[in-house]
Enzyme design. Structure first.
Site, PDB file in Angstrom:
ATOM      1  CG  HIS A  94      38.346  48.812  33.125  1.00 32.66           C
ATOM      2  ND1 HIS A  94      38.750  48.356  34.358  1.00 32.66           N
ATOM      3  CD2 HIS A  94      38.406  50.182  33.188  1.00 32.66           C
ATOM      4  CE1 HIS A  94      39.032  49.391  35.138  1.00 32.66           C
ATOM      5  NE2 HIS A  94      38.837  50.495  34.454  1.00 32.66           N
ATOM      6  CD  GLU A 141      37.997  52.063  39.201  1.00 35.99           C
ATOM      7  OE1 GLU A 141      38.264  51.091  38.454  1.00 35.99           O
ATOM      8  OE2 GLU A 141      38.555  53.172  39.082  1.00 35.99           O
ATOM      9  CG  HIS A 155      35.071  52.506  36.359  1.00 32.52           C
ATOM     10  ND1 HIS A 155      35.224  53.871  36.253  1.00 32.52           N
ATOM     11  CD2 HIS A 155      36.293  51.973  36.112  1.00 32.52           C
ATOM     12  CE1 HIS A 155      36.483  54.155  35.947  1.00 32.52           C
ATOM     13  NE2 HIS A 155      37.153  53.016  35.858  1.00 32.52           N
TER      14      HIS A 155
END
Length: 336
Positions: free
Chosen positions: A94, A301, A169
């Protein structure tokens, strides 16, 4: 001087979103059910302190420069090898140690009226978290219909080719954020294949049919029905099919809570979607005294495929100067 983290509100009288410029994060989303009863359907914190102090497991934020995992935190682009911070076992996850979820974005527009919207912008510098090139990112949240939230993300590289793959997210619990686990939610995914993973949750490169496996959500099923057949729980990328279309977007998933009948239809133009069942959430103190345990929410996601920068057969996530990355998500709520 950098802007201060703050929370802004988007409302159209039917749904109300509270969104922070810290990580372009949805901190609260109030949505009615079929009877008009309103619940906050996203996990999060009451104030910004826990987000700023790094206590959030990516609740509600936009992650990048590259969402999901990059194997060993390394990739090669245009003959140069790049090393990224490793923050998830041997992987970079991420965007690294300080991804887009852990910075203050500029608020460039906040509109009320018929289609309320907030536009955030962030400038990511060359070398930030190991990534090449300067990139300007924009994210616009809007309420185009009575019970619809839309997110439009754009990113423009200025001087070097770079991988870009953003994801939103949010952890969803359509019964309400404090209502226990989501194992009784039903889910349908418009994807007949996943990208199976190795012991470090990195895709092997294979594209595997879900038919006959616990990953098969091609028809509506309870999330908890076969989760025990997936070691640790769901944390896998689905290859989204071309099915129903709306506004140039394809249907990705339908999530439904059996108690309230609150339903979320998700549409996107991304090639993949990570299904994550909050496997690593364990006793986090959330909003209004709630304690979030394992499986307290589910993430849907939409994204480029994980580790695509190192898998030439996956859809490319490389964006070059003169090109623009675009990614849209449409969250349609109903009470059926």
């Amino acid at each position: 001087m950098a802007a201060e983290p703050k929370i802004l509100e988007l409302s159209n009288g039917k749904i109300t979103a509270r969104i922070s410029n810290w990580g372009a994060t949805i901190t609260s989303l109030l949505v009615p059910d079929a009877q008009g009863s309103v619940a906050d359907v996203v996990l999060g914190f009451d104030g910004l302190d826990p987000y700023v102090k790094g206590m959030s497991p990516y609740f509600g934020c936009i992650v990048g420069r590259v969402a999901n995992r990059i194997k060993d935190g390394k990739f090669t682009l245009n003959g140069l090898e790049y090393s990224l911070p490793v923050n998830n076992g041997p992987n970079s996850l991420h965007g690294g140690l300080k991804g887009f979820d852990k910075v203050v974005w500029d608020v460039v527009e906040h509109k009320d009226g018929e289609c309320p919207s907030i536009t955030f912008q962030y400038h990511s510098k060359d070398g930030e978290e190991g990534y090449p090139g300067d990139v300007t990112i924009r994210a616009t949240y809007s309420l185009p219909e009575a019970t619809t939230l839309r997110l439009d993300m754009e990113a423009t590289p200025e001087n070097k080719a770079t991988p870009i793959s953003l994801a939103q997210h949010t952890y969803w619990n359509l019964a309400g954020h404090a209502c226990g686990d989501i194992l009784n939610h039903s889910l349908q995914i418009w994807g007949k294949h996943i990208t199976p993973v190795d012991e470090n949750t990195i895709p092997t490169g294979e594209i595997m049919p879900v038919d006959g496996t616990p990953f098969d959500f091609t028809t509506e099923r309870r999330i908890g029905e076969r989760i025990d057949g997936v070691p640790g729980g769901y944390d896998h990328n689905y290859v989204l099919d071309c099915g129903d279309e709306k506004d140039g977007l394809k249907r990705a998933a339908r999530l439904k809570d059996p108690s309230s009948l609150r339903t979320l239809d998700l549409w996107t133009d991304a090639p993949g979607m990570q299904l994550y069942t909050a496997n690593y959430v364990d006793g986090i103190g959330g909003k209004a005294g709630a304690v979030y345990a394992k499986h307290a929410g589910v993430c849907l996601e939409t994204q480029g495929f994980p580790n695509a920068i190192n898998q030439p057969e996956f859809p490319s996530v490389v964006v070059r100067p003169g090109e623009k990355y675009k990614h849209t998500m449409l969250f349609e709520f109903s009470g059926c």
